[in-house]
Design a protein around this motif. Structure first.
Motif, PDB file in Angstrom:
ATOM      1  N   THR A  79      10.222   5.656  26.656  1.00 44.61           N
ATOM      2  CA  THR A  79      11.170   6.567  26.464  1.00 44.61           C
ATOM      3  C   THR A  79      12.148   6.485  27.737  1.00 44.61           C
ATOM      4  O   THR A  79      13.522   6.543  27.499  1.00 44.61           O
ATOM      5  CB  THR A  79      10.618   7.757  26.386  1.00 44.61           C
ATOM      6  OG1 THR A  79       9.739   8.192  27.369  1.00 44.61           O
ATOM      7  CG2 THR A  79      10.015   7.774  25.037  1.00 44.61           C
ATOM      8  N   HIS A  80      11.783   6.412  29.081  1.00 43.05           N
ATOM      9  CA  HIS A  80      12.501   6.474  30.312  1.00 43.05           C
ATOM     10  C   HIS A  80      12.019   5.353  30.800  1.00 43.05           C
ATOM     11  O   HIS A  80      10.678   5.131  31.240  1.00 43.05           O
ATOM     12  CB  HIS A  80      12.303   7.556  30.955  1.00 43.05           C
ATOM     13  CG  HIS A  80      12.849   8.818  30.420  1.00 43.05           C
ATOM     14  ND1 HIS A  80      12.175   9.774  29.754  1.00 43.05           N
ATOM     15  CD2 HIS A  80      13.994   9.233  30.342  1.00 43.05           C
ATOM     16  CE1 HIS A  80      12.850  10.869  29.681  1.00 43.05           C
ATOM     17  NE2 HIS A  80      14.216  10.478  29.875  1.00 43.05           N
ATOM     18  N   ILE A 103       8.329  14.062  27.122  1.00 36.71           N
ATOM     19  CA  ILE A 103       9.614  13.777  28.092  1.00 36.71           C
ATOM     20  C   ILE A 103       9.802  15.115  28.692  1.00 36.71           C
ATOM     21  O   ILE A 103       9.618  16.187  28.256  1.00 36.71           O
ATOM     22  CB  ILE A 103      11.038  13.737  26.967  1.00 36.71           C
ATOM     23  CG1 ILE A 103      10.477  12.539  26.048  1.00 36.71           C
ATOM     24  CG2 ILE A 103      12.002  13.681  27.760  1.00 36.71           C
ATOM     25  CD1 ILE A 103      11.659  12.142  25.139  1.00 36.71           C
ATOM     26  N   ILE A 104       9.714  14.826  29.947  1.00 38.54           N
ATOM     27  CA  ILE A 104      10.070  16.123  30.957  1.00 38.54           C
ATOM     28  C   ILE A 104      11.807  15.931  31.017  1.00 38.54           C
ATOM     29  O   ILE A 104      12.329  15.108  31.520  1.00 38.54           O
ATOM     30  CB  ILE A 104       9.506  15.876  32.432  1.00 38.54           C
ATOM     31  CG1 ILE A 104       8.076  15.433  32.186  1.00 38.54           C
ATOM     32  CG2 ILE A 104      10.006  16.899  33.395  1.00 38.54           C
ATOM     33  CD1 ILE A 104       7.437  16.682  31.653  1.00 38.54           C
ATOM     34  N   GLU A 105      12.430  16.896  30.229  1.00 40.06           N
ATOM     35  CA  GLU A 105      13.698  17.052  30.133  1.00 40.06           C
ATOM     36  C   GLU A 105      14.567  17.318  31.601  1.00 40.06           C
ATOM     37  O   GLU A 105      15.633  16.863  31.716  1.00 40.06           O
ATOM     38  CB  GLU A 105      13.897  18.316  29.063  1.00 40.06           C
ATOM     39  CG  GLU A 105      13.576  17.989  27.818  1.00 40.06           C
ATOM     40  CD  GLU A 105      13.893  18.986  26.728  1.00 40.06           C
ATOM     41  OE1 GLU A 105      14.229  20.310  27.239  1.00 40.06           O
ATOM     42  OE2 GLU A 105      13.276  19.055  25.776  1.00 40.06           O
ATOM     43  N   ASN A 106      14.103  17.932  32.711  1.00 34.26           N
ATOM     44  CA  ASN A 106      14.556  18.159  33.750  1.00 34.26           C
ATOM     45  C   ASN A 106      14.236  17.505  34.903  1.00 34.26           C
ATOM     46  O   ASN A 106      14.253  17.533  36.154  1.00 34.26           O
ATOM     47  CB  ASN A 106      14.453  19.774  34.175  1.00 34.26           C
ATOM     48  CG  ASN A 106      12.991  20.037  34.446  1.00 34.26           C
ATOM     49  OD1 ASN A 106      12.020  19.276  33.933  1.00 34.26           O
ATOM     50  ND2 ASN A 106      12.690  21.109  35.379  1.00 34.26           N
ATOM     51  N   LYS A 108      15.577  14.447  36.013  1.00 27.41           N
ATOM     52  CA  LYS A 108      16.504  14.117  36.820  1.00 27.41           C
ATOM     53  C   LYS A 108      16.884  15.142  38.129  1.00 27.41           C
ATOM     54  O   LYS A 108      17.035  14.878  39.189  1.00 27.41           O
ATOM     55  CB  LYS A 108      17.910  13.794  36.013  1.00 27.41           C
ATOM     56  CG  LYS A 108      17.580  12.650  35.262  1.00 27.41           C
ATOM     57  CD  LYS A 108      19.087  12.281  34.555  1.00 27.41           C
ATOM     58  CE  LYS A 108      18.846  11.025  33.734  1.00 27.41           C
ATOM     59  NZ  LYS A 108      19.831  10.803  33.079  1.00 27.41           N
ATOM     60  N   ASP A 126      10.190   9.617  33.654  1.00 28.85           N
ATOM     61  CA  ASP A 126      10.042  10.959  34.151  1.00 28.85           C
ATOM     62  C   ASP A 126       8.650  11.344  34.467  1.00 28.85           C
ATOM     63  O   ASP A 126       8.431  12.290  35.274  1.00 28.85           O
ATOM     64  CB  ASP A 126      10.355  11.656  32.763  1.00 28.85           C
ATOM     65  CG  ASP A 126       9.672  11.418  31.570  1.00 28.85           C
ATOM     66  OD1 ASP A 126       9.131  10.253  31.596  1.00 28.85           O
ATOM     67  OD2 ASP A 126       9.811  12.197  30.693  1.00 28.85           O
ATOM     68  N   ASP A 156      10.214  21.304  32.603  1.00 29.79           N
ATOM     69  CA  ASP A 156      10.532  21.753  31.349  1.00 29.79           C
ATOM     70  C   ASP A 156      10.766  20.473  30.112  1.00 29.79           C
ATOM     71  O   ASP A 156      10.851  19.341  30.702  1.00 29.79           O
ATOM     72  CB  ASP A 156      12.285  21.948  31.486  1.00 29.79           C
ATOM     73  CG  ASP A 156      12.439  23.436  32.346  1.00 29.79           C
ATOM     74  OD1 ASP A 156      11.603  24.227  32.141  1.00 29.79           O
ATOM     75  OD2 ASP A 156      13.623  23.410  32.854  1.00 29.79           O
ATOM     76  N   GLY A 157       9.925  20.791  29.065  1.00 32.41           N
ATOM     77  CA  GLY A 157      10.102  19.792  28.189  1.00 32.41           C
ATOM     78  C   GLY A 157       8.603  19.661  27.619  1.00 32.41           C
ATOM     79  O   GLY A 157       8.085  20.670  27.470  1.00 32.41           O
TER      80      GLY A 157
END
Length: 158
Positions: A79-80, A103-106, A108, A126, A156-157
Motif C-alpha cells: 500500500t505504501h 494504513i497509518i494515516e498520519n 507522514k 507507514d 491515526d488509522g
C-alpha cells in the motif's frame, strides 16, 4: 490482503511459522518476511519478494540455526512503497520488529517529527514509522510496555 502469524513458545521456530504463513498464501501478496529471536538472543529479520518458499530459502540460507522462542511473520500486499524486499514486513528499528495490516494515516507527520529528531528511514512504508517511533521511546528510557502505549497513542488509522 496481508496475513500475520505470531508465535511464542517452544513450537515457534522459523520452520513452523513459515508453514503457518504458507496457509495464508491464498490471500494474495507481493512479499513476505519473518522476525525471530535466535538462539543467541539476537533479533533477526529476513524478507523476500514473492512466494513464501523464497522467504523460506532465504531464512535457511542466512540462519541455518533458526530455532526461536518468539517469531512474527507477514505476507504483504503493498500500500505504501514499492513491492520489494526492503519494503516488506517486518520492519525493524533497534530491538523492535513490527508487522502491521492497515494504513497509518498520519505516518507522514510522524516521519517528519522523527526526522526532526535525527531519525533516518530505510523504506517508504507507514509501518516502518511504527517501529522507529517505538524504538525512539525505548531510547528515551521508557519501559517496553510504555513505549508501545505511547507509540500506539500517536497513530491515526487502522
Amino acid at each position: 490482503m496481508c496475513g500475520i502469524v505470531g508465535t511464542v513458545g517452544p513450537f515457534c521456530d522459523a520452520q513452523n511459522v513459515l508453514n503457518q504463513l504458507e496457509v495464508l498464501e491464498y490471500r494474495g501478496y507481493d512479499s513476505a518476511g519473518i522476525a525471530f529471536v535466535d538462539a543467541h538472543n539476537e533479533l533477526r529479520v529476513v524478507r523476500a519478494v514473492g512466494e513464501v518458499q523464497k522467504l523460506r530459502d532465504a531464512v535457511f540460507e542466512a540462519h541455518p540455526d533458526h530455532k526461536s522462542m518468539a517469531s512474527i511473520a507477514h505476507t504483504r500486499w503493498a500500500t505504501h512503497g514499492a513491492p520489494n524486499a526492503g519494503n516488506a514486513h517486518p520492519h525493524r528499528a533497534g530491538n523492535v520488529a513490527v508487522v502491521h495490516n492497515g494504513i497509518i494515516e498520519n505516518f507522514k507527520d510522524l516521519r517528519g517529527w522523527l526526522a526532526d529528531k535525527g531519525v533516518g528511514f530505510e523504506t517508504d512504508t507507514d509501518t516502518e514509522t511504527i517501529a522507529l517511533l517505538a524504538n525512539h521511546y525505548l531510547n528515551e528510557g521508557l519501559p517496553p510496555r510504555d513505549a508501545a502505549a505511547q507509540t500506539i497513542a500517536q497513530l491515526d488509522g487502522a
